[in-house]
Each structure stands twice: as structure tokens, then as C-alpha cells.
Design a protein around this motif. Sequence first.
Motif, short mmCIF file in Angstrom:
data_model
loop_
_atom_site.label_atom_id
_atom_site.label_comp_id
_atom_site.label_asym_id
_atom_site.label_seq_id
_atom_site.Cartn_x
_atom_site.Cartn_y
_atom_site.Cartn_z
N TYR A 329 0.84 -1.22 0.00
CA TYR A 329 0.00 0.00 0.00
C TYR A 329 0.87 1.26 0.00
O TYR A 329 0.50 2.27 -0.62
CB TYR A 329 -0.92 -0.01 1.22
N TYR A 330 2.00 1.22 0.72
CA TYR A 330 2.92 2.36 0.68
C TYR A 330 3.33 2.67 -0.77
O TYR A 330 3.35 3.83 -1.18
CB TYR A 330 4.20 2.05 1.49
N LYS A 331 3.66 1.62 -1.51
CA LYS A 331 4.09 1.80 -2.91
C LYS A 331 2.94 2.30 -3.78
O LYS A 331 3.13 3.19 -4.62
CB LYS A 331 4.63 0.48 -3.46
N GLN A 332 1.76 1.75 -3.56
CA GLN A 332 0.59 2.16 -4.36
C GLN A 332 0.23 3.62 -4.14
O GLN A 332 -0.28 4.28 -5.05
CB GLN A 332 -0.60 1.28 -4.01
N THR A 333 0.50 4.13 -2.94
CA THR A 333 0.16 5.52 -2.61
C THR A 333 1.39 6.44 -2.71
O THR A 333 1.36 7.57 -2.22
CB THR A 333 -0.43 5.61 -1.19
N ASN A 334 2.46 5.93 -3.35
CA ASN A 334 3.67 6.72 -3.61
C ASN A 334 4.32 7.28 -2.34
O ASN A 334 4.84 8.40 -2.34
CB ASN A 334 3.35 7.88 -4.58
N GLN A 335 4.30 6.48 -1.29
CA GLN A 335 4.99 6.86 -0.05
C GLN A 335 6.32 6.10 -0.01
O GLN A 335 6.46 5.09 0.65
CB GLN A 335 4.11 6.54 1.16
N HIS A 336 7.28 6.63 -0.75
CA HIS A 336 8.52 5.90 -1.01
C HIS A 336 9.38 5.75 0.24
O HIS A 336 10.07 4.73 0.40
CB HIS A 336 9.31 6.61 -2.12
N PHE A 337 9.38 6.75 1.11
CA PHE A 337 10.16 6.66 2.34
C PHE A 337 9.66 5.51 3.22
O PHE A 337 10.45 4.70 3.73
CB PHE A 337 10.08 7.99 3.10
N LEU A 338 8.34 5.42 3.41
CA LEU A 338 7.76 4.33 4.21
C LEU A 338 8.00 2.98 3.54
O LEU A 338 8.29 1.99 4.21
CB LEU A 338 6.27 4.55 4.41
N ALA A 339 7.89 2.94 2.22
CA ALA A 339 8.10 1.69 1.48
C ALA A 339 9.54 1.22 1.57
O ALA A 339 9.82 0.02 1.71
CB ALA A 339 7.69 1.86 0.03
N LYS A 340 10.48 2.17 1.51
CA LYS A 340 11.90 1.83 1.55
C LYS A 340 12.28 1.14 2.85
O LYS A 340 13.02 0.14 2.85
CB LYS A 340 12.74 3.11 1.37
N TYR A 341 11.75 1.64 3.96
CA TYR A 341 12.13 1.09 5.27
C TYR A 341 11.10 0.10 5.81
O TYR A 341 11.29 -0.45 6.90
CB TYR A 341 12.35 2.24 6.27
N GLU A 342 10.04 -0.13 5.05
CA GLU A 342 9.03 -1.15 5.38
C GLU A 342 8.59 -1.07 6.84
O GLU A 342 8.71 -2.03 7.61
CB GLU A 342 9.56 -2.55 5.04
#
Length: 430
Positions: A329-342
Amino acid sequence: MNISEKNFNKIFNIFLILIASTMIFRKPCTWIIIGFVLFNLCFIKKIKLSRLAVLLGLVIASPLLLEILFFWNNDSLREGLKSLEKSISLLFLPLFILGNYQRVQFNKLLQYYSYATTVIVLFFFIRFIVVYPGLMNKYLNGIDLWEMGYSFSNSVGIHAPALNMHLAFVAIINMYFVVYSFRKKENLGYQFLRILLFALSFFYVLFVNTRMALFNVIVGTIIIFFYEVIRNYDFKKVVLSLSFGVVILGGILFLFVKNNPYMQEKYSTVTFAYMDKVGKLDEIENPEAKVFNSFVTRVSIWKSAWELSLDHLPFGVGASDGKPELFKYYKQTNQHFLAKYEFPTHNQFLDFLLKFGVLGPLIVFLYIFTIGYLGYDLKNGIVISFFFLFFTSNLTDDFLLRFDGIAFSGFWFSVFGSFWLQVKATTCKE
């Protein structure tokens, strides 16, 4: 197998002390729990479960039972079983502890646990100084103070917030025994030892330096003060005890903050910075340096978890799929910082809402607040302090995902339940 009651009681309580004292070390503690289970299986006939014990046991096992109930909702059988395995201690610990509730030596267990853990962590602190002199030099010179607590926790082999949750509880117990020492008018040697152990345990909390743990030690100390001093002493002794407590806590805190300027920054500007960027952390230049540990990051995670949970009501995404779906969902909503650190949910109520739907947070509420009920009914400051500690810790983290939160809470919940059953049994006899 034959064994005398005296020897069985002794071995049983030694197991409890070992489990409690090694809780911050997952592998050794797991093996000790396995040994405890096997020992009790050999003497299964000694277990006596009353209706109240069964009811308490079901509440303690409720997160595990919830996973079993929703096992069909996992996309992967292997990952579902792996998730289930983490919670299996919530079945065995209450079964064997509540089943032998009359054998639990509550005060002795608290004392041995708090002292053993304080000494064990002292050993690892000395080891940290010896093995990582470069980090300690940086610390003493005020360089990169933000990383010190996490570096120390990693050297022990546990996540910093989890370690500090344990240490906060140890500090609260040590404060209780300081008050106990003066109330029982123990000799000066005992009083000095208890004060020293409290000072050490409080220092550990400051060194690891997580906000919720420090907050919980302060609140826990107030709770202990209320239950053990205000309710038992006249006004003059209350004022003297309060002054003494303020001097100890304030002195340690003052010396630490004076030599750790980052602590002032962390608890003020860092914590509540960039609150206008909730859900938009990538708009911040270099978010790793500026908001990695800030409240805005937590709120951004919670916002995403809430939105995703609403999309998967009423049954959630499944126990094994909570993290993968959130990261997706982080990736789908373009939240790259949250996606990077999971980042996981960092909130146990939201985590169970995401995994299990509407029933999830209700089970978390039942699990945690039953501990609060036991403390309230017992009028016991330590049990109430544990409830507050575990409740607030799970507002900003998700400790029912990890061994050090699942086994920690399940163990002490079972011990508190045993103490409660002992008091109930005594009251009925009277």
C-alpha cells in the motif's frame, strides 16, 4: 515419575525465574520455555484448573485463538503457520502457570527477576564499553547520540523499544522494592543495594532512550508511590518519601540530560516536527535524518494502516499478510520513504484491525485491559503499572507481533492471574 512437593515447587519456581530473567534473549528463553513445558508435561496430574483459571487462560490465549479462527484468511500456509508459531507460548504458559497457581511465589519471583535482569544488563553494558570503545567515545563527546540506544540494543540482540519496555518494568519493580525496604525498615545495606539497583535500571532506560519507556517509568513510579506510600503512611512520611523519590529520579535524569543534549532535542523539536507532512513524508528533504523517529512518521503509518484496514473489512487481510499488504500500500500511494524502510503498523490495535478485521482490536482490548482489571481488583501497583506500560507501548508499537512482546505479556499475565487466584482462594476460605 515421582517427585516430592517441595522439590517440584522449587524446580517450578526456578523455571519461572529463568524464563522471566532471559526474556530479552529470544533463543535461550525459548529453550527454557520448552524445558518448562516438558517438565510440566511429566507431572501433568499436578495441574488443577478452576473455572476462573480456565476463563483467564482463554483470555490470555485469545490472540492465538484469533489466529486459529482466521487461519483460513492467510494467502500462504507456510507463513500462516510461522505467524501461529510465534503465539504458541500463549497456550502453554497460562496452562502450566495458572494450573499450578498456588505454587507461584509472586514477590520472590519479582525480586529475583528484577535483580537478575539488572545484573545481566550491567554485564552487557560493560561488554558494550569494552567491545565498542569507538561508540562510547562518540557518546561521551556528544556525537551521534541518537544512535547509541539502538546500537546498545543491537549488541544485546533485541529491538530498542522492546528492550526498553522490559527495562522500564524492571525499573518500576526496583522502585517498588526501594519503597518496600524502607517500609519494612531493612538495614542500611539492603536499602543502599535496592537504591543502587533502581538507579542502575533507571539509567538503562535513559541510555536506551525511548520516549514511551521513560514516560512509563515515571507513571509507574507515581502508581507505586500511590499504592505503597500514600495509602499506608501519614502525611509527614508521604512528603518525606516523595522528596526522596524526586531527588533520586530528578538527580539521575538531570545528570543524564546534562550530558546528553540530544535528549532535549529528541523530546521537543524532533518528536513533533513536520506534523503538516502526514502522509507526505517524501516532500521532506532527507526524511531519514529529520523524521525517522518523529511522531509524524508514526501518524503517516497509522493513516495508511487505517485506510487499508477499511478496504478489507470485516475480516482483514490475514495474520501472515498484514505487513506485505501494508508495504504494498505504501508503494501504491507513492509513499517511497515508508516503502523503503518497510515500517510495520506501530500500533497493536491497528495491526489486528488490518489482519483480523473488526474482531482484532476487540481482542487486543480484552487481552490488555484484563491485566488492568486484575491490578485494580488486587489493588497492586506493580500489576497496574504493567498494564499501563503494555497498553501505552502498544499504542506506539506492535508487541503482539514479536516474541519479546508475546511471551513477555503472556508470562506476566499468567503470573498476575496466579496471584489473583491465590488471593481469591484465600478470601473464599475466610
